[in-house]
Design an enzyme around this catalytic site. Structure first.
Site, short mmCIF file in Angstrom:
data_model
loop_
_atom_site.label_atom_id
_atom_site.label_comp_id
_atom_site.label_asym_id
_atom_site.label_seq_id
_atom_site.Cartn_x
_atom_site.Cartn_y
_atom_site.Cartn_z
N HIS A 160 1.55 -29.11 -23.91
CA HIS A 160 1.87 -29.83 -22.68
C HIS A 160 2.15 -31.28 -23.04
O HIS A 160 1.28 -32.14 -22.95
CB HIS A 160 0.69 -29.73 -21.71
N GLU B 196 4.69 -26.57 -21.30
CA GLU B 196 4.42 -26.84 -19.90
C GLU B 196 4.48 -28.33 -19.63
O GLU B 196 4.25 -29.15 -20.52
CB GLU B 196 3.06 -26.26 -19.48
N HIS C 38 -6.53 -22.98 -16.74
CA HIS C 38 -7.24 -24.21 -16.41
C HIS C 38 -8.72 -23.92 -16.22
O HIS C 38 -9.13 -23.25 -15.28
CB HIS C 38 -6.70 -24.93 -15.16
#
Length: 237
Positions: A43, A70, A190
């Site tokens: 990310h 991401e 997450h």
């Protein structure tokens, strides 16, 4: 079996804290796959405080499973993804100064924007996924964007589970059912960890992939990276 994609942002954070190339991000990515990991996730953020844009360019040389990038689809991110052409791009609506992602997309408010971005990625042969909360109207909205998959934002589930409240899984079950009916693939991520991942997997139908980074790396400090990757794979069977 649900695939395990390991987010290696924390490896980059550790490397950057000292300068140089220790730990070696590329070697760690290769090792994770050799240990059984079925994907690598990164990310990159605009300030490059952990993953650098150059890391995204370098990783395809060693990623032989699936590569997932991401992030928030600002222009520099879109350009990077189109250059690298990973297996999957996961769109996350995080602010540039966010410590970590903290909400899914409002797929109704941002529908037109998402439609345009997703179409651009899919035209380049990149599988798309969008980060969403387990809310019916947001899943319905996601189905209208043209995305291939959604990634369920699991912080609320993880928080409830840590308090002994297993009912926190219920919105995710319903969201997953809706996604399946809409022919959307289902990812999740997450705050998933060794304690809560198995229960999530057991209850979410058609779960294709989980992306786990912070907890996995933290647990590996005590238990070892190879061992922890195998422990997650057992929980995802």
């Amino acid at each position: 079996m649900t695939k395990l994609s390991v987010n290696i942002n924390k490896i980059a954070t550790l490397r950057n804290s000292r300068g140089g190339n220790v730990p070696d991000l590329l070697k760690t990515a290769k090792d994770i796959q050799d240990f059984g990991g079925e994907g690598i996730t990164i990310h990159p953020r605009p300030d490059e405080r952990h993953i650098r844009y150059q890391d995204a360019r370098d990783l395809p040389a060693v990623v032989y499973t699936e590569f997932n990038i991401e992030g928030n689809p600002i222009k520099s991110f879109i350009d990077l993804v189109l250059e690298v052409k990973p297996t999957q791009v996961t769109l996350v609506p995080d602010a540039e100064d966010a410590i970590t992602s903290n909400a899914g997309w409002d797929t109704i408010k941002h529908r037109d924007f998402l439609i345009d971005v997703i179409a651009e990625f899919k035209a380049s042969g990149i599988r798309t996924s969008i980060f969403v909360d387990p809310v019916a109207k947001m899943v319905e909205g996601a189905a209208k964007t043209g995305t291939d998959r959604i990634e369920l934002y699991t912080e609320a589930y993880a928080s409830a589970f840590a308090k002994g409240d297993k009912s926190g899984i219920n919105p995710y079950i319903e969201a997953a059912k809706m996604a399946s009916e809409a022919k959307l693939g289902i990812n999740a991520g997450h705050d998933l960890n060794l304690k809560n991942t198995a229960y999530f997997k057991q209850n979410i139908p058609n779960l294709l992939e989980v992306s786990i980074g912070h907890a996995l790396i933290a647990e590996s400090l005590y238990l070892g990276l190879e061992n922890v990757v195998q422990m997650y794979l057992q929980r995802l069977k």
